[in-house]
Scaffold this active site. Structure first.
Site, mmCIF file in Angstrom:
data_model
loop_
_atom_site.group_PDB
_atom_site.id
_atom_site.type_symbol
_atom_site.label_atom_id
_atom_site.label_comp_id
_atom_site.label_asym_id
_atom_site.label_seq_id
_atom_site.Cartn_x
_atom_site.Cartn_y
_atom_site.Cartn_z
ATOM 1 N N HIS A 184 41.889 40.961 40.120
ATOM 2 C CA HIS A 184 42.548 40.511 38.893
ATOM 3 C C HIS A 184 42.450 41.555 37.782
ATOM 4 C CE1 HIS A 184 38.472 39.091 37.496
ATOM 5 N NE2 HIS A 184 38.974 39.452 36.318
ATOM 6 N N ASP A 234 39.088 38.170 45.388
ATOM 7 C CA ASP A 234 39.147 38.806 44.077
ATOM 8 C C ASP A 234 38.531 40.195 44.105
ATOM 9 O OD1 ASP A 234 39.873 39.014 41.423
ATOM 10 O OD2 ASP A 234 38.017 38.121 40.676
ATOM 11 N N SER A 292 34.046 42.156 34.449
ATOM 12 C CA SER A 292 34.619 41.865 35.760
ATOM 13 C C SER A 292 34.759 43.142 36.575
ATOM 14 C CB SER A 292 35.994 41.210 35.607
ATOM 15 O OG SER A 292 35.893 39.916 35.088
#
Length: 340
Positions: free
Chosen positions: A82, A112, A189
């Protein structure tokens, strides 16, 4: 006659214990601090900022920021899918501010994760992937990232839980997720979750909005699997039967009539024309309760069973149709890779 010997000894022991307690606490605090400092010094230089979008942006045009971890000296970088998204231009900025263009080798929205390669980069500082199966609850972990451009921010905590499951952006369940209380800042992230041995045991992937201190990381063993699949095939191979469905309860009378123990199953809602399920005779409304000998108690179980090892094989499937048990042979095919 009074004996003061015992009293004197007790006071002496109490005094010594009082004097030693702060010293012991200081030693423990120093050991904790040194562990975090050591991990940061060893792994920090391998953490990069991942920038997406054009270098020169028009008004209203936005780019993305995230973190990544270099896992080989020739420039292989793991991050979140993402973070990369569908970006055409990607740049990596290291701890010294050096910027390198990068390209996407493969993405896997189901976990992910994404694998990048830094263009023209060699002899980079890198970190090793550890074995996440050796983790224990309560173990010290350190999260390192580049949130919103602030290089090498570090937070420390413990492993709160192991074997968690969270939903990915593709809707598939990510298995074997690590839960930690090491705070993750926006932009963390894709950064590494590191053990006290300076081994990357997870890739930070999500924060539950509204919750306090609940953070997650994709386990390094999952990352290793995804990494090897992308290097070998350019994507992660998984089986596909061409259905959409949902987890549904099985009426007790149907279970008794069919002689099964399932309380839940995977209810088929739609079937892709000419797909493996349609060719096998599966119908909307069928409830899958077993596939290839594995009990199916919902859609997540069905997705989990459809792994790369079942591509191209004929599998036995048990379904409930109108409350009656039926056996079907189905031939899964390889799922098309996710597009960018």
């Amino acid at each position: 006659m009074l004996d003061f010997t015992s009293d004197t000894f007790d006071h002496g022991l109490s005094s010594k214990a009082t004097e030693q307690t702060p010293v012991d606490d200081q030693i423990l605090l120093d050991a904790y601090s040194n562990a975090v400092i050591g991990v940061t010094e060893r792994v920090g230089p391998a953490v990069v900022r991942v920038e997406t979008g054009p270098k020169v942006r028009t008004p209203g045009e936005r780019g993305g920021l995230g973190s990544g971890i270099v896992i080989s000296p020739d420039g292989l970088v793991l991050t979140n899918s993402h973070v990369v998204g569908s970006a055409k231009e990607i740049r990596l900025r290291d701890i010294e501010g050096v910027v390198t263009d990068a390209r996407v080798l493969g993405v896997d929205p189901d976990t992910d994760l994404a694998l990048l390669r830094a263009n023209g980069a060699r002899d980079l500082r890198y970190a090793a992937l550890g074995n996440s199966k050796t983790l224990r609850r309560g173990q010290l972990v350190v999260a390192i990232g580049n949130p919103l451009g602030f290089e090498s921010t570090v937070t420390a905590g413990v492993v709160s839980a192991l074997g968690r499951s969270i939903r990915s952006v593709s809707g598939r369940t990510i298995e074997d997720v690590i839960q930690t209380d090491a705070a993750l800042n926006p932009g963390n992230s894709g950064g590494p979750l590191v053990s006290s041995k300076a081994e990357v045991i997870g890739i930070n992937t999500a924060i539950i909005n509204g919750a306090q201190g609940i953070c997650f990381a994709v386990a390094s063993n999952t990352a290793q699997f995804v990494l090897s699949e992308i290097i070998r095939h350019g994507y992660v191979r998984r089986a596909y039967i061409g259905v959409s469905g949902q987890t549904a309860p099985i009426p007790r009378r149907h279970a008794v009539l069919a002689g099964v123990d399932n309380k839940m199953g995977a209810l088929v809602a739609q079937i892709e024309p000419d797909g493996p399920a349609a060719k096998a005779g599966l119908l909307p409304g069928d409830v899958v309760i077993k596939l290839d000998g594995v009990e199916i108690n919902g859609v997540d179980d069905l997705i989990r069973v459809l792994d790369r090892d079942r591509i191209g094989r004929t599998l036995a499937m048990d379904v409930l149709r109108m409350g009656r048990l039926r056996a079907i042979d189905i031939h899964p095919v390889e799922r098309k890779p996710a597009g960018r």
